[in-house]
Scaffold this motif. Sequence first.
Motif, short mmCIF file in Angstrom:
data_model
loop_
_atom_site.label_atom_id
_atom_site.label_comp_id
_atom_site.label_asym_id
_atom_site.label_seq_id
_atom_site.Cartn_x
_atom_site.Cartn_y
_atom_site.Cartn_z
N ARG A 142 60.54 -28.55 13.97
CA ARG A 142 61.05 -29.45 15.02
C ARG A 142 59.92 -30.28 15.63
O ARG A 142 60.17 -31.30 16.29
CB ARG A 142 61.74 -28.63 16.11
CG ARG A 142 60.83 -27.70 16.89
CD ARG A 142 61.61 -26.99 18.00
NE ARG A 142 60.75 -26.11 18.78
CZ ARG A 142 60.50 -24.85 18.47
NH1 ARG A 142 61.05 -24.33 17.39
NH2 ARG A 142 59.72 -24.11 19.23
N LEU A 158 63.47 -35.11 12.94
CA LEU A 158 64.63 -35.58 13.70
C LEU A 158 64.73 -37.10 13.65
O LEU A 158 65.82 -37.66 13.45
CB LEU A 158 64.55 -35.10 15.15
CG LEU A 158 65.00 -33.67 15.43
CD1 LEU A 158 64.54 -33.22 16.81
CD2 LEU A 158 66.51 -33.54 15.32
N THR A 159 63.62 -37.76 13.85
CA THR A 159 63.60 -39.23 13.83
C THR A 159 63.97 -39.77 12.46
O THR A 159 64.78 -40.71 12.33
CB THR A 159 62.21 -39.74 14.23
OG1 THR A 159 61.88 -39.23 15.52
CG2 THR A 159 62.17 -41.26 14.25
N GLU A 203 68.61 -38.11 13.97
CA GLU A 203 69.33 -37.08 14.71
C GLU A 203 68.63 -36.85 16.05
O GLU A 203 67.42 -37.02 16.19
CB GLU A 203 69.36 -35.76 13.92
CG GLU A 203 70.14 -35.83 12.63
CD GLU A 203 71.65 -35.84 12.83
OE1 GLU A 203 72.10 -35.76 14.00
OE2 GLU A 203 72.38 -35.93 11.83
N LYS A 204 69.42 -36.44 17.06
CA LYS A 204 68.86 -36.20 18.39
C LYS A 204 68.84 -34.72 18.75
O LYS A 204 68.09 -34.29 19.62
CB LYS A 204 69.65 -36.97 19.44
CG LYS A 204 69.57 -38.48 19.29
CD LYS A 204 70.35 -39.20 20.38
CE LYS A 204 70.24 -40.72 20.22
NZ LYS A 204 71.02 -41.43 21.26
N GLU A 205 69.69 -33.93 18.10
CA GLU A 205 69.81 -32.51 18.43
C GLU A 205 69.33 -31.64 17.28
O GLU A 205 69.67 -31.88 16.12
CB GLU A 205 71.28 -32.17 18.74
CG GLU A 205 71.89 -32.98 19.87
CD GLU A 205 71.29 -32.65 21.22
OE1 GLU A 205 70.76 -31.53 21.37
OE2 GLU A 205 71.35 -33.50 22.12
N GLU A 206 68.55 -30.61 17.61
CA GLU A 206 68.05 -29.68 16.58
C GLU A 206 69.19 -28.99 15.84
O GLU A 206 69.07 -28.69 14.66
CB GLU A 206 67.16 -28.62 17.23
CG GLU A 206 65.78 -29.12 17.59
CD GLU A 206 64.91 -28.01 18.14
OE1 GLU A 206 65.09 -26.85 17.73
OE2 GLU A 206 64.06 -28.30 19.00
#
Length: 263
Positions: free
Chosen positions: A53, A58-59, A63-66
């Motif tokens: 993480r 994520l970028t 995505e914004k949520e793990e």
Amino acid sequence: MWDYNTTWTEDADSTNFAFLSYLYNGKKISTTLLNKWKMLFQKENGGFSTYSRDSKILTLLNEKEEVNIKGWLSVHDCVSAVSFYFLANQDKNEESFLRVKSYFDSNFKKLNSYWWTSDIYTYYYLSKTYKLLNEKEKLDSIISKIKEKQNKNGSFSDKYGENYFYTGLALEILLLGDDGNLEKQIKKGVNYLLDMQYTDGSWKESHSLQMPYANVVIPSNTYFPVANYGMNVRANEFGRLFTTAAILNFLTSYIQKYDSGTF
């Protein structure tokens, strides 16, 4: 740290193989790199995830949520097995080695391969590690499991059918055994591979690398199509390289062990 390609982000598995190449070539691995690898990828239970993480994953996946990429952030047995093999070669007294060894001691009977279409991949690196550690009971257990997977014609399969890549890996596992009765099974596999070899020296691509959706922790038994990109697909193997390299590596070990006149 290393990554799958120059447009992606650092991952434990690419770094594993870079570290192994350093060891094999007598190059020193910096303490800074080792500590970063452990910090990013080794989990509390001792196993290793592929991504962290704390990387750009994520970028890159927008995505914004793990939770949406929990599958890719979870412990993966296939990656952990290669990490275990590297650490066993690097320093068997080091804390990270002891932690990943404890992980496999606790989970030895329930292993899988997240990024690969057969658990043979995970067992391949575990067998090499247990051979190195002289843990005969675990090695014999893996060999017993693997020899039961062999097809009548000498090949080994994943759920898509006969697979040359896994045939090479599985036969190399059998080579690690001390049981002379295995030689007949191994020879059958050698004959199968030689019959299937192309005139240019290579073997047909196996498409053994899979890409589950990022939120999937345990891949389903779904049949993935072969593609050049995307998720829930098998990666189109470039130039038959994975398969041919695995088989040539096995055949080299076979010749060294039996001093065979087959070739």
